[in-house]
Design a protein around this motif. Structure first.
Motif, short mmCIF file in Angstrom:
data_model
loop_
_atom_site.label_atom_id
_atom_site.label_comp_id
_atom_site.label_asym_id
_atom_site.label_seq_id
_atom_site.Cartn_x
_atom_site.Cartn_y
_atom_site.Cartn_z
N LEU A 129 -10.16 1.28 1.68
CA LEU A 129 -8.85 0.62 1.60
C LEU A 129 -7.80 1.65 1.99
O LEU A 129 -7.74 2.73 1.39
CB LEU A 129 -8.60 0.10 0.19
N ARG A 130 -6.98 1.33 2.98
CA ARG A 130 -5.93 2.23 3.44
C ARG A 130 -4.65 1.44 3.66
O ARG A 130 -4.68 0.26 3.99
CB ARG A 130 -6.31 2.91 4.77
N HIS A 131 -3.53 2.13 3.51
CA HIS A 131 -2.23 1.52 3.79
C HIS A 131 -1.77 1.99 5.16
O HIS A 131 -1.76 3.19 5.43
CB HIS A 131 -1.20 1.90 2.73
N ASP A 132 -1.41 1.06 6.03
CA ASP A 132 -0.89 1.37 7.36
C ASP A 132 0.63 1.40 7.26
O ASP A 132 1.27 0.36 7.12
CB ASP A 132 -1.35 0.31 8.35
N ARG A 133 1.20 2.59 7.31
CA ARG A 133 2.66 2.74 7.18
C ARG A 133 3.40 2.12 8.35
O ARG A 133 4.50 1.61 8.17
CB ARG A 133 3.02 4.22 7.09
N VAL A 134 2.82 2.17 9.52
CA VAL A 134 3.49 1.61 10.71
C VAL A 134 3.65 0.10 10.57
O VAL A 134 4.73 -0.44 10.82
CB VAL A 134 2.71 1.96 12.00
N THR A 147 1.34 -2.62 5.88
CA THR A 147 0.35 -3.50 5.28
C THR A 147 -0.90 -2.71 4.91
O THR A 147 -1.09 -1.59 5.37
CB THR A 147 -0.01 -4.66 6.23
N ASP A 148 -1.72 -3.31 4.08
CA ASP A 148 -2.98 -2.69 3.68
C ASP A 148 -4.09 -3.15 4.61
O ASP A 148 -4.07 -4.27 5.13
CB ASP A 148 -3.33 -3.06 2.24
N LEU A 149 -5.08 -2.27 4.79
CA LEU A 149 -6.21 -2.53 5.67
C LEU A 149 -7.51 -2.23 4.94
O LEU A 149 -7.57 -1.30 4.14
CB LEU A 149 -6.15 -1.64 6.91
N LEU A 150 -8.54 -2.98 5.27
CA LEU A 150 -9.90 -2.63 4.89
C LEU A 150 -10.55 -2.07 6.14
O LEU A 150 -10.62 -2.74 7.17
CB LEU A 150 -10.68 -3.85 4.41
N GLY A 188 -4.07 -6.12 -1.30
CA GLY A 188 -4.23 -4.68 -1.50
C GLY A 188 -4.09 -4.29 -2.96
O GLY A 188 -4.85 -3.46 -3.46
N ALA A 189 -3.14 -4.91 -3.66
CA ALA A 189 -2.95 -4.63 -5.08
C ALA A 189 -4.19 -5.03 -5.88
O ALA A 189 -4.59 -4.33 -6.81
CB ALA A 189 -1.72 -5.35 -5.61
N VAL A 190 -4.79 -6.14 -5.52
CA VAL A 190 -6.00 -6.60 -6.20
C VAL A 190 -7.13 -5.60 -5.96
O VAL A 190 -7.80 -5.15 -6.89
CB VAL A 190 -6.42 -8.01 -5.71
N LEU A 191 -7.32 -5.20 -4.71
CA LEU A 191 -8.44 -4.32 -4.37
C LEU A 191 -8.27 -2.91 -4.93
O LEU A 191 -9.25 -2.24 -5.21
CB LEU A 191 -8.63 -4.28 -2.86
N ARG A 192 -7.04 -2.46 -5.10
CA ARG A 192 -6.83 -1.14 -5.71
C ARG A 192 -7.32 -1.10 -7.15
O ARG A 192 -7.65 -0.05 -7.67
CB ARG A 192 -5.35 -0.76 -5.65
N LEU A 193 -7.38 -2.25 -7.79
CA LEU A 193 -7.86 -2.33 -9.17
C LEU A 193 -9.39 -2.44 -9.25
O LEU A 193 -9.96 -2.33 -10.33
CB LEU A 193 -7.22 -3.51 -9.89
N CYS A 194 -10.03 -2.64 -8.12
CA CYS A 194 -11.49 -2.77 -8.07
C CYS A 194 -12.11 -1.38 -7.96
O CYS A 194 -12.50 -0.93 -6.89
CB CYS A 194 -11.91 -3.66 -6.90
#
Length: 109
Positions: free
Chosen positions: A35-40, A43-46, A60-66
């Motif tokens: 899971l990464r955040h694309d600053r450009v 948005t969040d990416l898998l 992304g918020a959901v997956l950060r808790l996983c």
């Protein structure tokens, strides 16, 4: 709260976590998924081998808790606190379904 990935095919499987499984399942990203955040794009990416999935909304918020330590119920409770404007019933229904769909894809375990 609609934590769906872009281009999600909602007709593919139910994506529901079985009631008996939901209480004891501690979801975590699969080993080949990051899971990464694309600053450009803002948005969040898998990121997976030869594949990138653009996440929208609160996915992304959901997956950060996983993290493999929290059970689904604890994730739902945390998100209900973070997003108080959302219906608690909505979070309690949509998050397990979202996680179930990602589990079917093999992106979380």
């Amino acid at each position: 709260m609609k934590p769906l990935k872009e281009g999600a095919d909602e007709s593919a499987g139910t994506g529901e976590v079985a009631v008996a499984d939901a209480g004891h399942w501690t979801p975590a990203l699969s080993r080949s998924v990051m899971l990464r955040h694309d600053r450009v794009r803002g948005t969040d990416l898998l990121l997976m081998p030869e594949r990138v999935v653009v996440l929208r909304g609160s996915a992304g918020a959901v997956l950060r808790l996983c993290d493999g330590r929290r059970e689904v119920a604890a994730i739902v409770a945390e998100l209900a606190e973070r997003f108080p404007d959302e219906s608690g019933a909505s979070v309690a229904t949509e998050v397990p379904q979202f996680l179930g769909r990602l589990r079917e894809e093999g992106w979380i375990r």
